[in-house]
Write an enzyme that holds these catalytic residues in place. Structure first.
Site, PDB file in Angstrom:
ATOM      1  N   HIS A  81       0.833  -1.204   0.000  1.00 18.04           N
ATOM      2  CA  HIS A  81       0.000   0.000   0.000  1.00 18.04           C
ATOM      3  C   HIS A  81       0.864   1.250   0.000  1.00 18.04           C
ATOM      4  O   HIS A  81       1.913   1.306   0.645  1.00 18.04           O
ATOM      5  CB  HIS A  81      -0.918   0.025   1.230  1.00 18.04           C
ATOM      6  CG  HIS A  81      -1.965  -1.036   1.199  1.00 18.04           C
ATOM      7  ND1 HIS A  81      -3.156  -0.886   0.526  1.00 18.04           N
ATOM      8  CD2 HIS A  81      -1.988  -2.272   1.741  1.00 18.04           C
ATOM      9  CE1 HIS A  81      -3.873  -1.988   0.662  1.00 18.04           C
ATOM     10  NE2 HIS A  81      -3.185  -2.841   1.392  1.00 18.04           N
ATOM     11  N   GLU A 100      -7.198   0.019  -6.210  1.00 18.87           N
ATOM     12  CA  GLU A 100      -6.611  -1.285  -5.929  1.00 18.87           C
ATOM     13  C   GLU A 100      -5.971  -1.880  -7.174  1.00 18.87           C
ATOM     14  O   GLU A 100      -6.574  -1.858  -8.254  1.00 18.87           O
ATOM     15  CB  GLU A 100      -7.675  -2.249  -5.399  1.00 18.87           C
ATOM     16  CG  GLU A 100      -8.204  -1.888  -4.026  1.00 18.87           C
ATOM     17  CD  GLU A 100      -8.903  -3.069  -3.364  1.00 18.87           C
ATOM     18  OE1 GLU A 100      -8.261  -4.134  -3.235  1.00 18.87           O
ATOM     19  OE2 GLU A 100     -10.078  -2.935  -3.002  1.00 18.87           O
TER      20      GLU A 100
END
Length: 281
Positions: free
Chosen positions: A165, A215
């Site tokens: 992330h 994502e």
């Protein structure tokens, strides 16, 4: 061939779930691409297979909408816990374990009238070392580091919660960001050799966090559980929140509660069954 499935979501992060205790799923990568398409398939962010495990109550495998396999899904794992409990596969136990590519995770289930409503997931230790995220940066961590993307300087904090992330705190309203344009430029940046999930975050006056996520493999989703955990960790690292306190993260599909401790990261949120059906291949 007919396959039984269950459509479920956690905060709008919706997947198609297959019980692989009872059936075999052929070519899951191709099937995920086909079924995730909203017009010609069932529609969703991907598929999740619930299978037997020799070290947990069940194994979870995640395939994104582009067919790539994910290591972990925080919203998906709550739905797996709900599926196991609601279908009597773990009896009346409210502590269950799920085997993932990021290790075995433990869930505490909160139930009403014989159904799981919410779950608290022990998501494990936050990984900050760039080589283990992976992210091509020097040093022991990447906290508030400048990164030029599309001729603009962003300040990023990198965390792995089983998935890589890149967290961006910004004063721009995340609700109006052109995420479809910006997101892929982060996802495919060569500094992230396995691509990256990117969270854009506003810090609200009450200390809660407003988040949108791009994502890898799925595009913008309404929620990302591992992303919300990464955002909670990044908020502490950047002085926006405190350890050992609940942090509310507002996502497009609902709220998650994150708690970052010295030992682990906890995530609490709801899981919902949308419908069940069969599809003929």
């Amino acid at each position: 061939m007919r396959l039984a499935f269950t459509k479920m979501h956690g905060c709008g992060n919706n997947y198609i779930y297959f019980n692989c205790f009872d059936q075999t799923i052929p070519e899951p990568e191709a099937l995920s691409i086909r079924l995730s398409e909203p017009h010609f398939g069932i529609g969703g962010d991907g598929i999740i297979l619930i299978s037997p495990s020799d070290k947990a109550d069940a194994q979870m495998r995640i395939f994104n909408a582009d067919g790539s396999e994910g290591k972990m899904c925080g919203n998906g794992i709550r739905c797996v816990g709900k599926y196991l409990y609601d279908n009597g596969m773990v009896g009346e136990r409210t502590t269950v374990t799920i085997d993932t590519l990021s290790g075995v995770k433990t869930l505490e289930l909160f139930t009403e009238n014989g159904k799981m409503v919410t779950a608290r997931v022990d998501m494990g230790v936050a990984i900050l070392a760039p080589r283990n995220i992976p992210a091509a940066f020097d040093g022991e961590h990447v906290i508030d580091a400048p990164l030029v993307v599309d001729e603009k300087v962003y300040h990023i904090t990198c965390v792995s919660m089983g998935n890589p992330h890149c967290v961006v705190f910004t004063d721009e309203k995340v609700a109006t960001l052109d995420l479809a344009r910006i997101g892929p430029k982060f996802e495919h940046n060569p500094l992230f050799p396995e691509r990256v999930n990117t969270e854009f975050v506003n810090v609200n006056p009450d200390g809660s966090l407003q988040m949108r996520v791009w994502e890898r493999g799925s595009g913008e989703t309404w929620a990302c559980g591992t992303g919300a955990c990464a955002v909670g960790v990044a908020a502490v690292l950047n002085g926006h929140a405190q350890k050992n306190q609940d942090i509310t993260v507002h996502l497009r599909g609902g709220d998650l509660t994150i708690r970052y401790t010295d030992e682990t990261v906890f995530m609490t949120g709801a899981a919902t069954t949308v419908f069940e059906g069969e599809i003929e291949l």
